[in-house]
Scaffold this motif. Structure first.
Motif, mmCIF file in Angstrom:
data_model
loop_
_atom_site.group_PDB
_atom_site.id
_atom_site.type_symbol
_atom_site.label_atom_id
_atom_site.label_comp_id
_atom_site.label_asym_id
_atom_site.label_seq_id
_atom_site.Cartn_x
_atom_site.Cartn_y
_atom_site.Cartn_z
ATOM 1 N N GLN A 135 0.839 -1.097 0.015
ATOM 2 C CA GLN A 135 0.081 0.084 0.082
ATOM 3 C C GLN A 135 0.894 1.449 -0.007
ATOM 4 O OE1 GLN A 135 -2.580 -0.800 3.526
ATOM 5 N NE2 GLN A 135 -4.153 -1.061 2.131
ATOM 6 N N LEU A 148 -4.013 -1.735 -4.523
ATOM 7 C CA LEU A 148 -5.053 -2.612 -4.396
ATOM 8 C C LEU A 148 -4.739 -3.796 -4.040
ATOM 9 C CD1 LEU A 148 -7.644 -1.445 -7.089
ATOM 10 C CD2 LEU A 148 -7.730 -0.800 -4.565
ATOM 11 N N TRP A 178 -3.851 -3.738 -0.678
ATOM 12 C CA TRP A 178 -4.976 -3.706 0.323
ATOM 13 C C TRP A 178 -5.894 -5.260 0.368
ATOM 14 C CZ3 TRP A 178 -10.339 -4.303 -1.202
ATOM 15 C CH2 TRP A 178 -11.241 -3.892 -0.001
#
Length: 56
Positions: free
Chosen positions: A12, A44, A47
């Protein structure tokens, strides 16, 4: 498990760094769309890794 979580958090941070560098170094036509896409994808992925692993 903790290593994967922190790897996701690191992803991230790297993704946000790529996005920041791309926006700051943008020319008159705007940010590079490929580099911007890479930044979004890395963010992403990091995440998603933190969501799958969860904080134990």
């Amino acid at each position: 498990m903790r290593a994967l979580y922190y790897l996701g958090r690191f992803g991230q941070i790297v993704g946000m760094w790529i996005l920041l560098v791309d926006v700051v170094t943008a020319g008159p036509l705007g940010p590079n769309s490929r580099l911007f896409g890479v930044g979004v994808a890395v963010f992403l992925a990091g995440w998603g890794l933190t969501r799958v692993v969860g904080r134990s």
